[in-house]
Every structure is written in structure tokens, then in C-alpha cells.
Design a protein around this motif. Structure first.
Motif, PDB file in Angstrom:
ATOM      1  N   ASP A 130       0.832  -1.207   0.000  1.00  0.00           N
ATOM      2  CA  ASP A 130       0.000   0.000   0.000  1.00  0.00           C
ATOM      3  C   ASP A 130       0.865   1.255   0.000  1.00  0.00           C
ATOM      4  OD1 ASP A 130      -2.341  -1.454   0.038  1.00  0.00           O
ATOM      5  OD2 ASP A 130      -2.706  -1.191   2.191  1.00  0.00           O
ATOM      6  N   VAL A 131       1.881   1.249   0.857  1.00  0.00           N
ATOM      7  CA  VAL A 131       2.717   2.441   1.021  1.00  0.00           C
ATOM      8  C   VAL A 131       3.628   2.637  -0.191  1.00  0.00           C
ATOM      9  CG1 VAL A 131       4.528   3.487   2.428  1.00  0.00           C
ATOM     10  CG2 VAL A 131       2.598   2.347   3.534  1.00  0.00           C
ATOM     11  N   LEU A 132       4.234   1.564  -0.677  1.00  0.00           N
ATOM     12  CA  LEU A 132       5.087   1.662  -1.865  1.00  0.00           C
ATOM     13  C   LEU A 132       4.304   2.171  -3.066  1.00  0.00           C
ATOM     14  CD1 LEU A 132       7.059  -1.681  -1.457  1.00  0.00           C
ATOM     15  CD2 LEU A 132       8.115   0.590  -1.549  1.00  0.00           C
ATOM     16  N   SER A 133       3.057   1.755  -3.165  1.00  0.00           N
ATOM     17  CA  SER A 133       2.210   2.174  -4.282  1.00  0.00           C
ATOM     18  C   SER A 133       1.964   3.676  -4.285  1.00  0.00           C
ATOM     19  CB  SER A 133       0.873   1.426  -4.245  1.00  0.00           C
ATOM     20  OG  SER A 133       1.074   0.036  -4.421  1.00  0.00           O
ATOM     21  N   LYS A 134       2.149   4.303  -3.133  1.00  0.00           N
ATOM     22  CA  LYS A 134       2.002   5.754  -3.023  1.00  0.00           C
ATOM     23  C   LYS A 134       3.331   6.480  -3.268  1.00  0.00           C
ATOM     24  CE  LYS A 134      -2.380   6.198  -1.994  1.00  0.00           C
ATOM     25  NZ  LYS A 134      -3.300   7.022  -2.821  1.00  0.00           N
ATOM     26  N   GLY A 135       4.360   5.708  -3.644  1.00  0.00           N
ATOM     27  CA  GLY A 135       5.648   6.324  -3.940  1.00  0.00           C
ATOM     28  C   GLY A 135       6.477   6.671  -2.729  1.00  0.00           C
ATOM     29  N   VAL A 136       6.342   5.889  -1.671  1.00  0.00           N
ATOM     30  CA  VAL A 136       7.058   6.144  -0.416  1.00  0.00           C
ATOM     31  C   VAL A 136       8.088   5.036  -0.195  1.00  0.00           C
ATOM     32  CG1 VAL A 136       6.817   6.428   2.082  1.00  0.00           C
ATOM     33  CG2 VAL A 136       5.035   7.299   0.547  1.00  0.00           C
ATOM     34  N   HIS A 137       9.296   5.397   0.214  1.00  0.00           N
ATOM     35  CA  HIS A 137      10.331   4.409   0.552  1.00  0.00           C
ATOM     36  C   HIS A 137       9.910   3.652   1.813  1.00  0.00           C
ATOM     37  CE1 HIS A 137      12.972   6.337  -2.349  1.00  0.00           C
ATOM     38  NE2 HIS A 137      12.809   7.498  -1.749  1.00  0.00           N
ATOM     39  N   VAL A 138      10.296   2.375   1.888  1.00  0.00           N
ATOM     40  CA  VAL A 138       9.810   1.523   2.976  1.00  0.00           C
ATOM     41  C   VAL A 138      10.935   0.745   3.648  1.00  0.00           C
ATOM     42  CG1 VAL A 138       8.500  -0.588   3.439  1.00  0.00           C
ATOM     43  CG2 VAL A 138       7.442   1.266   2.146  1.00  0.00           C
ATOM     44  N   LEU A 139      10.934   0.807   4.974  1.00  0.00           N
ATOM     45  CA  LEU A 139      11.698  -0.107   5.829  1.00  0.00           C
ATOM     46  C   LEU A 139      10.670  -0.931   6.581  1.00  0.00           C
ATOM     47  CD1 LEU A 139      14.118  -1.248   7.410  1.00  0.00           C
ATOM     48  CD2 LEU A 139      14.032   0.785   8.881  1.00  0.00           C
ATOM     49  N   VAL A 140      10.582  -2.223   6.273  1.00  0.00           N
ATOM     50  CA  VAL A 140       9.569  -3.064   6.903  1.00  0.00           C
ATOM     51  C   VAL A 140      10.237  -4.041   7.854  1.00  0.00           C
ATOM     52  CG1 VAL A 140       9.566  -4.667   4.937  1.00  0.00           C
ATOM     53  CG2 VAL A 140       7.620  -4.639   6.495  1.00  0.00           C
ATOM     54  N   ASP A 141       9.694  -4.143   9.046  1.00  0.00           N
ATOM     55  CA  ASP A 141      10.248  -5.033  10.053  1.00  0.00           C
ATOM     56  C   ASP A 141      10.276  -6.461   9.525  1.00  0.00           C
ATOM     57  OD1 ASP A 141      11.356  -5.200  12.663  1.00  0.00           O
ATOM     58  OD2 ASP A 141       9.522  -6.137  13.389  1.00  0.00           O
ATOM     59  N   LYS A 142      11.232  -7.254  10.012  1.00  0.00           N
ATOM     60  CA  LYS A 142      11.303  -8.651   9.586  1.00  0.00           C
ATOM     61  C   LYS A 142      10.125  -9.437  10.125  1.00  0.00           C
ATOM     62  CE  LYS A 142      11.832 -11.196  12.478  1.00  0.00           C
ATOM     63  NZ  LYS A 142      10.842 -11.599  13.533  1.00  0.00           N
ATOM     64  N   PRO A 143       9.690 -10.514   9.486  1.00  0.00           N
ATOM     65  CA  PRO A 143      10.006 -10.870   8.101  1.00  0.00           C
ATOM     66  C   PRO A 143       9.194 -10.022   7.138  1.00  0.00           C
ATOM     67  CG  PRO A 143       8.442 -12.441   8.981  1.00  0.00           C
ATOM     68  CD  PRO A 143       8.779 -11.498  10.114  1.00  0.00           C
ATOM     69  N   LEU A 144       9.616  -9.982   5.870  1.00  0.00           N
ATOM     70  CA  LEU A 144       8.965  -9.110   4.899  1.00  0.00           C
ATOM     71  C   LEU A 144       7.510  -9.502   4.652  1.00  0.00           C
ATOM     72  CD1 LEU A 144       8.968  -6.843   2.864  1.00  0.00           C
ATOM     73  CD2 LEU A 144      10.213  -8.325   1.267  1.00  0.00           C
ATOM     74  N   GLY A 145       7.204 -10.776   4.740  1.00  0.00           N
ATOM     75  CA  GLY A 145       5.830 -11.227   4.532  1.00  0.00           C
ATOM     76  C   GLY A 145       5.592 -12.548   5.230  1.00  0.00           C
ATOM     77  N   ALA A 146       4.373 -13.056   5.093  1.00  0.00           N
ATOM     78  CA  ALA A 146       4.018 -14.330   5.712  1.00  0.00           C
ATOM     79  C   ALA A 146       4.455 -15.513   4.864  1.00  0.00           C
ATOM     80  CB  ALA A 146       2.507 -14.389   5.943  1.00  0.00           C
ATOM     81  N   ASN A 147       4.625 -15.291   3.561  1.00  0.00           N
ATOM     82  CA  ASN A 147       5.001 -16.378   2.662  1.00  0.00           C
ATOM     83  C   ASN A 147       5.704 -15.812   1.439  1.00  0.00           C
ATOM     84  OD1 ASN A 147       2.881 -15.613   0.689  1.00  0.00           O
ATOM     85  ND2 ASN A 147       1.502 -16.330   2.298  1.00  0.00           N
ATOM     86  N   LEU A 148       6.224 -16.691   0.605  1.00  0.00           N
ATOM     87  CA  LEU A 148       7.014 -16.266  -0.550  1.00  0.00           C
ATOM     88  C   LEU A 148       6.199 -15.441  -1.531  1.00  0.00           C
ATOM     89  CD1 LEU A 148       9.643 -16.347  -2.164  1.00  0.00           C
ATOM     90  CD2 LEU A 148       8.892 -18.555  -3.120  1.00  0.00           C
ATOM     91  N   SER A 149       4.966 -15.806  -1.759  1.00  0.00           N
ATOM     92  CA  SER A 149       4.120 -15.079  -2.703  1.00  0.00           C
ATOM     93  C   SER A 149       3.964 -13.621  -2.285  1.00  0.00           C
ATOM     94  CB  SER A 149       2.746 -15.753  -2.806  1.00  0.00           C
ATOM     95  OG  SER A 149       1.886 -15.018  -3.652  1.00  0.00           O
ATOM     96  N   GLU A 150       3.714 -13.377  -1.005  1.00  0.00           N
ATOM     97  CA  GLU A 150       3.590 -12.015  -0.498  1.00  0.00           C
ATOM     98  C   GLU A 150       4.890 -11.242  -0.688  1.00  0.00           C
ATOM     99  OE1 GLU A 150       0.238 -12.432   3.077  1.00  0.00           O
ATOM    100  OE2 GLU A 150       2.299 -11.844   3.545  1.00  0.00           O
ATOM    101  N   VAL A 151       5.989 -11.894  -0.372  1.00  0.00           N
ATOM    102  CA  VAL A 151       7.299 -11.244  -0.453  1.00  0.00           C
ATOM    103  C   VAL A 151       7.602 -10.829  -1.890  1.00  0.00           C
ATOM    104  CG1 VAL A 151       9.785 -11.671  -0.246  1.00  0.00           C
ATOM    105  CG2 VAL A 151       8.252 -12.330   1.615  1.00  0.00           C
ATOM    106  N   VAL A 152       7.379 -11.733  -2.823  1.00  0.00           N
ATOM    107  CA  VAL A 152       7.633 -11.435  -4.232  1.00  0.00           C
ATOM    108  C   VAL A 152       6.775 -10.260  -4.695  1.00  0.00           C
ATOM    109  CG1 VAL A 152       7.364 -12.333  -6.585  1.00  0.00           C
ATOM    110  CG2 VAL A 152       8.427 -13.746  -4.812  1.00  0.00           C
TER     111      VAL A 152
END
Length: 358
Positions: free
Chosen positions: A84-106
Motif C-alpha cells: 500500500d505504502v510503496l504504491s504511493k511512492g514512499v520508501h519503505v523499511l519493513v520489520d522482519k520478516p517481509l511477509g508471511a510467505n514467498l508469494s507475499e514477499v515477491v
């Protein structure tokens, strides 16, 4: 830009301690707002740090127009909020892990690439001086050709009682392997230059979380009848150049040590590294030989605020236009292994790993 305007989404313990406070120590950063679904917490933190506060993170993005944000929500929400945030053109630092699964991460990594924005994953543990010594020893050839890596991160009793980690939706539907196993993989893979995995065999166990008698020994309380996550996992990974890795991770186990203990090893034909600590490696030794003697080398390590160095690296990536040290693609490798361990555990057999193209 004179100062990078930053917001923090999720200001619980980690959001406040590992992100918000470190940002306030950087002279080229201005914290403009915080957001948290807990209105009372959002208000308290906003007043404490004299910044605007919101309960809706997208409202914060739209009204404050920050250059960058830290995302420190429950794991199950990391990918959605990041996208959501990246789609608004904002740089992101996301706490680990990046997602719940590989599909989300990709999905998140591809979004960052499409938008041309910095995406950094908050493995604060990567900024450990001990781990940096290990990486330098590897790069100087002191370990030689690595062939085996081993990671162990186990708590005697440390099942987190918070719904953030136990609730399937908030946790991403996964337990100890995703929550703290990702630290093992990130630490070891950073020493191995993120080799590509080829096959994985693994198993997961739930031996404590469903036992009512265990609640009093662990962290907080939960309903054992609704505990659906693994509290222990093991994995065996083969990589493309013949290197093997063994990992062992647990929220609870009948082991000798009290609390959480991390052990990390990389064995090579010229030397071996052994690290100790927890999620972060706090000490590292190099073991090798001369022509006539075996020897052990232990570096002199300074004290480093790893959280501060993490957010500094994120801001530097933005202001200097360089790749962050903990990238989204590295998380693609990490989550390809995590997903494969879960798949292998479900099937009861070894599985092959395919790394998606980004």
C-alpha cells in the motif's frame, strides 16, 4: 533533500524502540507522524514525540506525504501495508520478516521495483559487529571453501502469548519458523552471499502450545485449544554449489539453557566460524590452523546500537541512491527456504526450490 521526512506505522515495543527512537537520533531525519490501530497508544506516542498521530496509516500517508516510513505491524500485515505504502511512492523499511510467505514477499519486491523506491527489510541483527567480522573473514578467504552451515535458535520456554504472534491472521498463519527462524537464515545467508537453495527437507512440531500446563512457563498467556502454529521446526537445505545448511528453531523445548540461545556455524576447508548470541550474533570466533598448531581467533568488538545503524543505513540508501544492505531480493531467498520447509513438513518428503524472477 535537507531532511528525510519519516513516519512510523506501528508504535508498539519494536516500533518505538527499534525504529522511532533511533530515527530521532539522526540529524538528517524529521519524524513527522506515527500511526497505530490502537488509538490510545498512537495518541500517547504522538504526544511523547511531539508529532502527529493517526489510527489509519493511509490517512497518515495522504495527509503528511512522508518520504519514507517504517512498518512495524504484526507479521501477517507486513506485506499488505508495505505494498500500500510503496504504491504511493514512499520508501519503505519493513520489520522482519517481509511477509508471511514467498508469494507475499515477491509481490512487495516487484512493487518496489516498479515504483523505483527503496525497500529495506528490518533485520537489525545484520548490523552486529560479530557478524561483520564473520563476513570479513569469509571475504578474505580465511574460511576457504564453505561446505556446511548450522543455525540454532531455541528458547527453553518462550512461546509469545501476544495475539500478534499467536493469532493466525496477525502472525501470518505460521509460528516459530517464520517468527525467529528467519533470523537464522538471514544471519547465515549473509555470510554465504545468499546462495540459491536447490532442495529442502524439513519438519515442524507442535509439542507445547496446546498443553494448558505450559502456559505459566512461557511468555504471556493464550488459549491452548486454539493454538494452531508450530513451536519447533528443523530444516536441511542443499545449495547450488554443494553447500549444506541445517537449522533448528523453537519457541519452546526441553533443553539445558535458560532463555533464548543462538548458535551459528560456517565450516570451510581452511577455517570455521562459530557465532553465539540470540537473534543477533554477539560473539564470533574463527578456528583454523598454522603449519603446526591449531588456533582460535576472537576479535575485539565494540558496542554498536544495531537498531540505530539499521535506520541509518535505510536513510543513507535514500539520500545516496544506493542499494540497502538488507534487500527485498534477499528475503525472496529466505522465504523460498521457509516455504519449502513448511511444504516438506506437510508432504513428508524433500522438495525442490524454484526462485521466482523479480
Amino acid at each position: 533533500m535537507d531532511k528525510v521526512r519519516v513516519g512510523v506505522i506501528g508504535v508498539g515495543g519494536h516500533g518505538r524502540g527499534r525504529h522511532l527512537i533511533p530515527y530521532t537520533k539522526l540529524p538528517n531525519v524529521e519524524v513527522v507522524a506515527v500511526a497505530d490501530v490502537n488509538q490510545r497508544r498512537a495518541e500517547e506516542v504522538g504526544r511523547e514525540f511531539k508529532v502527529k498521530y493517526y489510527t489509519d496509516y493511509m490517512e497518515m500517508i495522504e495527509r503528511e506525504n512522508p518520504d519514507a516510513v517504517s512498518i512495524v505491524t504484526p507479521t501477517g500485515l507486513h506485506a499488505k501495508v508495505a505494498k500500500d505504502v510503496l504504491s504511493k511512492g514512499v520508501h519503505v523499511l519493513v520489520d522482519k520478516p517481509l511477509g508471511a510467505n514467498l508469494s507475499e514477499v515477491v509481490d512487495v519486491v516487484r512493487t518496489a521495483k516498479a515504483k523505483g523506491k527503496v525497500l529495506m527489510v528490518g533485520y537489525w541483527s545484520r548490523f552486529s559487529p560479530a557478524l561483520k567480522f564473520g563476513a570479513e573473514a569469509m571475504s578474505l578467504g580465511m574460511v576457504g571453501e564453505p561446505y556446511l552451515a548450522y543455525g540454532y535458535l531455541v528458547r527453553r520456554r518462550g512461546i509469545p502469548g501476544s495475539p500478534t504472534f499467536i493469532d493466525k491472521q496477525l502472525s501470518g498463519g505460521r509460528g516459530a519458523l517464520l517468527d525467529i527462524g528467519c533470523y537464522i537464515l538471514d544471519n547465515l545467508l549473509s555470510l554465504l552471499n545468499f546462495l540459491r537453495p536447490v532442495t529442502v527437507s524439513g519438519a515442524t512440531y507442535t509439542k507445547f502450545g496446546r498443553n494448558p500446563e505450559e502456559v505459566k512457563f512461557n511468555w504471556g498467556s493464550w488459549d491452548p485449544s486454539k493454538f494452531e502454529l508450530e513451536d519447533y521446526a528443523v530444516g536441511f537445505i542443499r545449495f547450488e554449489n554443494g553447500v549444506s545448511m541445517i537449522i533448528e528453531v523453537g519457541w519452546a523445548a526441553n533443553v539445558s539453557h535458560v532463555g533464548e540461545v543462538g548458535i551459528y556455524r560456517v565450516l570451510g576447508n581452511k577455517g570455521g566460524l562459530e557465532g553465539r548470541g540470540h537473534e543477533a550474533v554477539t560473539e564470533m570466533t574463527l578456528h583454523s590452523r598454522t603449519s603446526n598448531f591449531l588456533y582460535d581467533t576472537k576479535p575485539v568488538l565494540g558496542n554498536v546500537d544495531m537498531s540505530l545503524e539499521m535506520v541509518r543505513a535505510f536513510i543513507d540508501s535514500i539520500t545516496q541512491g544506493k542499494e540497502p544492505p538488507t534487500t527485498g531480493y534477499q528475503s525472496v531467498i529466505i522465504h523460498s527456504i521457509i516455504d519449502a520447509i513448511y511444504e516438506s513438513a506437510s508432504k513428508g518428503s524433500e522438495v525442490r526450490v524454484t526462485i521466482p524472477e523479480i
